[in-house]
Design an enzyme around this catalytic site. Structure first.
Site, PDB file in Angstrom:
ATOM      1  CG  ASP A 189      -4.186   4.101   2.506  1.00 40.55           C
ATOM      2  OD1 ASP A 189      -3.049   3.836   2.078  1.00 40.55           O
ATOM      3  OD2 ASP A 189      -4.742   3.455   3.426  1.00 40.55           O
TER       4      ASP A 189
ATOM      5  CG  ASP B 258      -2.784  -2.221   1.525  1.00 41.54           C
ATOM      6  OD1 ASP B 258      -3.561  -2.719   0.692  1.00 41.54           O
ATOM      7  OD2 ASP B 258      -1.546  -2.206   1.373  1.00 41.54           O
TER       8      ASP B 258
ATOM      9  CG  ASN C 165       3.538   5.032   2.089  1.00 46.82           C
ATOM     10  OD1 ASN C 165       3.761   5.742   1.112  1.00 46.82           O
ATOM     11  ND2 ASN C 165       3.506   5.506   3.320  1.00 46.82           N
TER      12      ASN C 165
ATOM     13  CG  ASP D 148      -5.660   2.799   7.215  1.00 46.24           C
ATOM     14  OD1 ASP D 148      -4.956   3.278   6.297  1.00 46.24           O
ATOM     15  OD2 ASP D 148      -5.417   1.699   7.749  1.00 46.24           O
TER      16      ASP D 148
HETATM   17 MG   LIG Z   1      -3.602   2.387   4.918  1.00 48.46          MG
END
Ligand SMILES: [Mg+2]
Ligand SMILES: [Zn+2]
Length: 189
Positions: free
Chosen positions: A10, A12, A53, A128
């Protein structure tokens, strides 16, 4: 089948500071241990790809060009530090669009699997968000959850079996250790 093990990461809140729909180069800030952790994984033989995403595109907060510009800056900076991110897979849709690619849907991972020839069983997802861990479960990978980004605040909804670590470097160490245990179990000396 077959293929190579990857760590599907991932962006961010996992590798970069999450300033909320991050897209300006001024907001670019790698998290501590991100570069070091990716280097360790790379040296261990994992391929690295991003799965992210980016609903800010579908919501109209920024354009796909903004995303690409930010992404180019990020990939280049990590490359300058010896990290090769092989590919970026992103979902630009709004959460209510019902697309097949927004995590935890597996559309992006299926595409990555075909294009990069990923061995999903030996691969990992690091993120996260509980959705990252759900993605790992659905795709037949293993997951590691980091407490950076939104990690700490959403930890309660995680399944108890998911490994939880402070940040990306700990995630990388966990993956390297767990993978070493697996391969020595398969190939006794
Ligand atoms: Mg994230
Ligand atoms: Zn999508």
């Amino acid at each position: 089948m077959g293929g190579r093990p990857y760590v599907l990461v991932d962006r961010d809140g996992t590798l970069l500071q999450d300033s909320g729909f991050t897209h300006r180069i001024a907001e670019y800030a790698p998290l501590p241990g991100a570069i070091e952790g990716l280097r360790l994984l790379q040296e261990t033989g994992f391929g690295i790809a991003l799965v992210t995403n980016q609903s800010g595109i579908g919501r109209g907060y920024f354009s796909e060009e903004d995303f690409e510009r930010f992404q180019a800056h990020f990939i280049e900076d990590f490359a300058a530090h010896g990290v090769r991110i092989e590919a970026t897979y992103f979902c630009p849709h709004r959460p209510d669009a019902g697309c097949a690619c927004r995590k935890p849907a597996t559309g992006l991972l299926e595409r990555a699997q075909r294009e990069l020839d990923i061995d999903l069983e030996r691969s990992w997802v690091v993120g996260d968000s509980p959705e990252d861990m759900e993605l790992a479960r659905r795709a037949g990978c293993r997951g590691v959850y980091v407490l950076t980004g939104s990690g700490a605040s959403r930890r309660e909804v995680l399944e108890a079996s998911v490994p939880v670590v402070e940040g990306f470097l700990d995630a990388a160490r966990h993956i390297v250790d767990a993978s070493a245990r697996c391969s020595s179990a398969r190939e006794p000396q």
